[in-house]
Design a protein around this motif. Structure first.
Motif, PDB file in Angstrom:
ATOM      1  N   LYS A  55       0.838  -1.211   0.000  1.00 31.13           N
ATOM      2  CA  LYS A  55       0.000   0.000   0.000  1.00 31.13           C
ATOM      3  C   LYS A  55       0.867   1.254   0.000  1.00 31.13           C
ATOM      4  CE  LYS A  55      -4.398  -1.245   2.073  1.00 31.13           C
ATOM      5  NZ  LYS A  55      -4.965  -1.481   3.408  1.00 31.13           N
ATOM      6  N   ILE A  56       1.941   1.221   0.801  1.00 33.60           N
ATOM      7  CA  ILE A  56       2.838   2.377   0.863  1.00 33.60           C
ATOM      8  C   ILE A  56       3.361   2.716  -0.536  1.00 33.60           C
ATOM      9  CG2 ILE A  56       5.037   3.244   1.792  1.00 33.60           C
ATOM     10  CD1 ILE A  56       4.595   1.495   4.240  1.00 33.60           C
ATOM     11  N   PHE A  57       3.554   1.665  -1.341  1.00 34.95           N
ATOM     12  CA  PHE A  57       4.102   1.886  -2.681  1.00 34.95           C
ATOM     13  C   PHE A  57       3.038   1.858  -3.768  1.00 34.95           C
ATOM     14  CE2 PHE A  57       7.585   0.538   0.020  1.00 34.95           C
ATOM     15  CZ  PHE A  57       8.361   1.679  -0.112  1.00 34.95           C
ATOM     16  N   GLY A  87      -5.112  -2.426  -5.313  1.00 38.46           N
ATOM     17  CA  GLY A  87      -5.838  -2.632  -6.564  1.00 38.46           C
ATOM     18  C   GLY A  87      -5.054  -3.480  -7.556  1.00 38.46           C
ATOM     19  N   GLN A  88      -3.776  -3.740  -7.246  1.00 40.90           N
ATOM     20  CA  GLN A  88      -2.967  -4.555  -8.175  1.00 40.90           C
ATOM     21  C   GLN A  88      -2.384  -5.774  -7.481  1.00 40.90           C
ATOM     22  OE1 GLN A  88      -0.344  -1.258  -9.381  1.00 40.90           O
ATOM     23  NE2 GLN A  88      -0.814  -1.827 -11.480  1.00 40.90           N
ATOM     24  N   LEU A  89      -2.887  -6.078  -6.281  1.00 41.99           N
ATOM     25  CA  LEU A  89      -2.285  -7.157  -5.490  1.00 41.99           C
ATOM     26  C   LEU A  89      -2.343  -8.499  -6.211  1.00 41.99           C
ATOM     27  CD1 LEU A  89      -3.549  -6.315  -1.872  1.00 41.99           C
ATOM     28  CD2 LEU A  89      -1.476  -5.551  -3.030  1.00 41.99           C
ATOM     29  N   ASP A  90      -3.407  -8.696  -7.014  1.00 41.50           N
ATOM     30  CA  ASP A  90      -3.573  -9.993  -7.696  1.00 41.50           C
ATOM     31  C   ASP A  90      -3.065  -9.984  -9.132  1.00 41.50           C
ATOM     32  OD1 ASP A  90      -4.752 -11.076  -5.406  1.00 41.50           O
ATOM     33  OD2 ASP A  90      -6.721 -10.244  -5.974  1.00 41.50           O
ATOM     34  N   THR A  91      -2.538  -8.872  -9.565  1.00 41.16           N
ATOM     35  CA  THR A  91      -2.024  -8.783 -10.940  1.00 41.16           C
ATOM     36  C   THR A  91      -0.737  -9.599 -11.057  1.00 41.16           C
ATOM     37  OG1 THR A  91      -2.905  -6.538 -11.053  1.00 41.16           O
ATOM     38  CG2 THR A  91      -1.278  -7.144 -12.728  1.00 41.16           C
ATOM     39  N   ALA A  92      -0.623 -10.359 -12.154  1.00 41.34           N
ATOM     40  CA  ALA A  92       0.628 -11.095 -12.379  1.00 41.34           C
ATOM     41  C   ALA A  92       1.741 -10.089 -12.661  1.00 41.34           C
ATOM     42  CB  ALA A  92       0.467 -12.052 -13.552  1.00 41.34           C
ATOM     43  N   ALA A  93       2.909 -10.359 -12.108  1.00 40.94           N
ATOM     44  CA  ALA A  93       4.026  -9.414 -12.248  1.00 40.94           C
ATOM     45  C   ALA A  93       4.306  -9.081 -13.703  1.00 40.94           C
ATOM     46  CB  ALA A  93       5.274  -9.988 -11.577  1.00 40.94           C
ATOM     47  N   LYS A  94       4.175 -10.083 -14.582  1.00 42.27           N
ATOM     48  CA  LYS A  94       4.513  -9.864 -16.000  1.00 42.27           C
ATOM     49  C   LYS A  94       3.568  -8.866 -16.666  1.00 42.27           C
ATOM     50  CE  LYS A  94       1.644 -13.609 -17.654  1.00 42.27           C
ATOM     51  NZ  LYS A  94       1.538 -14.945 -18.182  1.00 42.27           N
ATOM     52  N   ASN A  95       2.387  -8.649 -16.090  1.00 42.08           N
ATOM     53  CA  ASN A  95       1.431  -7.714 -16.697  1.00 42.08           C
ATOM     54  C   ASN A  95       1.592  -6.268 -16.220  1.00 42.08           C
ATOM     55  OD1 ASN A  95       0.278  -9.761 -18.206  1.00 42.08           O
ATOM     56  ND2 ASN A  95      -1.177 -10.290 -16.580  1.00 42.08           N
ATOM     57  N   PRO A 116       3.552  -2.636 -16.084  1.00 43.00           N
ATOM     58  CA  PRO A 116       4.501  -1.887 -16.909  1.00 43.00           C
ATOM     59  C   PRO A 116       5.912  -2.005 -16.312  1.00 43.00           C
ATOM     60  CG  PRO A 116       2.635  -0.510 -16.275  1.00 43.00           C
ATOM     61  CD  PRO A 116       2.515  -1.792 -15.512  1.00 43.00           C
ATOM     62  N   TYR A 117       6.904  -1.837 -17.162  1.00 41.99           N
ATOM     63  CA  TYR A 117       8.297  -2.035 -16.766  1.00 41.99           C
ATOM     64  C   TYR A 117       8.683  -1.254 -15.504  1.00 41.99           C
ATOM     65  CZ  TYR A 117      13.346  -2.228 -17.128  1.00 41.99           C
ATOM     66  OH  TYR A 117      14.674  -2.418 -16.858  1.00 41.99           O
ATOM     67  N   GLY A 118       8.338   0.016 -15.482  1.00 43.23           N
ATOM     68  CA  GLY A 118       8.720   0.860 -14.336  1.00 43.23           C
ATOM     69  C   GLY A 118       8.095   0.365 -13.037  1.00 43.23           C
ATOM     70  N   ILE A 119       6.891  -0.186 -13.146  1.00 39.30           N
ATOM     71  CA  ILE A 119       6.194  -0.680 -11.957  1.00 39.30           C
ATOM     72  C   ILE A 119       6.793  -2.017 -11.509  1.00 39.30           C
ATOM     73  CG2 ILE A 119       3.922  -1.218 -10.970  1.00 39.30           C
ATOM     74  CD1 ILE A 119       4.152   1.665 -11.882  1.00 39.30           C
ATOM     75  N   GLN A 120       7.284  -2.789 -12.461  1.00 39.05           N
ATOM     76  CA  GLN A 120       7.982  -4.030 -12.083  1.00 39.05           C
ATOM     77  C   GLN A 120       9.222  -3.697 -11.257  1.00 39.05           C
ATOM     78  OE1 GLN A 120       8.745  -6.939 -15.144  1.00 39.05           O
ATOM     79  NE2 GLN A 120       6.753  -6.654 -16.088  1.00 39.05           N
ATOM     80  N   MET A 158      14.196   3.028 -17.979  1.00 41.10           N
ATOM     81  CA  MET A 158      12.972   3.780 -17.680  1.00 41.10           C
ATOM     82  C   MET A 158      12.895   5.064 -18.506  1.00 41.10           C
ATOM     83  SD  MET A 158      12.352   3.650 -13.649  1.00 41.10           S
ATOM     84  CE  MET A 158      11.953   2.116 -12.817  1.00 41.10           C
ATOM     85  N   ASN A 159      11.664   5.500 -18.763  1.00 38.90           N
ATOM     86  CA  ASN A 159      11.490   6.796 -19.428  1.00 38.90           C
ATOM     87  C   ASN A 159      11.607   7.900 -18.369  1.00 38.90           C
ATOM     88  OD1 ASN A 159       8.949   7.348 -18.183  1.00 38.90           O
ATOM     89  ND2 ASN A 159       7.947   5.993 -19.668  1.00 38.90           N
ATOM     90  N   PRO A 160      11.690   9.168 -18.790  1.00 41.07           N
ATOM     91  CA  PRO A 160      11.894  10.254 -17.814  1.00 41.07           C
ATOM     92  C   PRO A 160      10.826  10.316 -16.718  1.00 41.07           C
ATOM     93  CG  PRO A 160      12.316  11.049 -20.027  1.00 41.07           C
ATOM     94  CD  PRO A 160      11.762   9.669 -20.180  1.00 41.07           C
ATOM     95  N   ASP A 161       9.558  10.071 -17.065  1.00 44.39           N
ATOM     96  CA  ASP A 161       8.495  10.096 -16.044  1.00 44.39           C
ATOM     97  C   ASP A 161       8.699   9.004 -15.008  1.00 44.39           C
ATOM     98  OD1 ASP A 161       7.231  12.238 -17.066  1.00 44.39           O
ATOM     99  OD2 ASP A 161       5.574  11.123 -18.010  1.00 44.39           O
ATOM    100  N   GLU A 162       9.005   7.799 -15.505  1.00 41.79           N
ATOM    101  CA  GLU A 162       9.234   6.676 -14.594  1.00 41.79           C
ATOM    102  C   GLU A 162      10.450   6.938 -13.717  1.00 41.79           C
ATOM    103  OE1 GLU A 162       7.503   2.830 -17.085  1.00 41.79           O
ATOM    104  OE2 GLU A 162       9.505   3.580 -17.588  1.00 41.79           O
ATOM    105  N   THR A 163      11.476   7.538 -14.301  1.00 42.44           N
ATOM    106  CA  THR A 163      12.694   7.857 -13.540  1.00 42.44           C
ATOM    107  C   THR A 163      12.380   8.867 -12.436  1.00 42.44           C
ATOM    108  OG1 THR A 163      14.021   7.448 -15.505  1.00 42.44           O
ATOM    109  CG2 THR A 163      15.081   8.677 -13.730  1.00 42.44           C
TER     110      THR A 163
END
Ligand SMILES: Nc1ncnc2c1ncn2[C@@H]1O[C@H](COP(=O)(O)OP(=O)(O)O)[C@@H](O)[C@H]1O
Ligand SMILES: [Mg+2]
Length: 259
Positions: free
Chosen positions: A142-144, A148-156, A158-162, A187-192
């Motif tokens: 939650k801190i991060f 809402g994404q707890l059950d999402t498979a890691a592969k799905n 986006p790269y920056g979120i992985q 990472m792109n500038p926004d992700e960075t």
């Protein structure tokens, strides 16, 4: 701020190549340190040595942490992780098919001794520990902003979120020192920018020591309190971002490339 990890005269030879040559440095409690230097300077090798992935050829590494004063030389990566040194890798190492929550819970199991036998016999202790782990994992996620994404498979993701999930996994082991190897790579500038904020938040929220290997100089200068510069396996300089930017040796050897 007190000294937490003391590295003295560490050397690593690979056959005829000296990847790390007589490096001495100190990491203090509650600080954000950057380790910079050109490709092949020995940065990752130094991380590998400090986290027990490979042994040093010589030198000493002493942790003065929550378990007292302990020599880390010769200890396994697993033992060192338990003593509170945690890391991410240059390449993403998630369990891609597993959910976000499971990825974090697996990282936590390294802290629980009974994991293996009680998970076979499903003892009450197992259930208690699992419930406790799950609650802790959800809180950390939650801190991060993974709600809402707890059950999402890691592969799905986006790269920056992985990459962000990797940092959460490293934090799940409750480190005293967190080593991040080029977390902004690819990472792109926004992700960075997001990641920059995240690293600062991690360091401040948990009062841990963060060591960051990073090529993006604007990111390094913005967030690091201290910088170590490595070149050809040796330490070239140490100082605050201002000192490093004005250091003649550094300008010549490294920053000069871009000037
Ligand atoms: N396992 C290994 N075996 C042999 N040489 C290695 C190994 N790991 C790293 N090296 C060499 O050590 C040097 C430092 O590499 P590395 O620590 O990855 O640098 P950096 O992370 O600063 O780019 C390089 O010349 C690299 O090729
Ligand atoms: Mg590297």
């Amino acid at each position: 701020m007190t000294s937490l990890l003391k590295v003295d005269n560490v050397v690593k030879n690979f056959g005829g190549l000296t990847a790390v040559s007589d490096v001495s440095l100190t990491l203090n409690t509650d600080e954000l340190v950057a380790l910079i230097g050109p490709n092949g300077a020995g940065k990752t090798t130094l991380f590998n040595i400090l986290t027990g992935v490979i042994p040093p050829s010589s030198g000493s590494i002493v942790l003065a942490g929550r378990e007292g004063t302990v020599a880390l030389n010769g200890k396994s990566a697993h033992k060192i992780a338990r003593l509170g040194l945690s890391r991410t890798f240059q390449n993403i190492r998630l369990f891609k098919e597993l959910s976000v929550l499971d990825n974090v819970m697996i990282a936590m199991t390294s802290r629980y001794k009974e994991g293996f036998w009680s998970s076979i016999f499903r003892s009450p202790k197992f259930y208690k520990t699992e419930a406790q782990m799950k609650a802790e994992a959800i809180e950390l996620l939650k801190i991060f902003e993974f709600q809402g994404q707890l059950d999402t498979a890691a592969k799905n993701l986006p790269y920056g979120i992985q990459r962000r999930l990797e940092i959460v996994r490293a934090l799940a082991t409750k480190p005293q020192i967190l080593f991040l190897d080029e977390p902004a790579a690819g990472m792109n500038p926004d992700e960075t920018e997001d990641l920059t904020q995240l690293i600062m938040k991690v360091q401040r929220t948990f009062h841990i020591t963060v060591v960051l290997i990073e090529h993006d100089m604007s990111l390094v200068m913005k967030i690091a309190q201290r910088i170590y510069v490595l070149e050809h396996g040796s330490l070239l300089a140490e100082g605050t971002p201002e000192e490093i930017q004005q250091n003649d040796k550094v300008i010549k050897a490294y920053l000069g490339e871009e000037a």
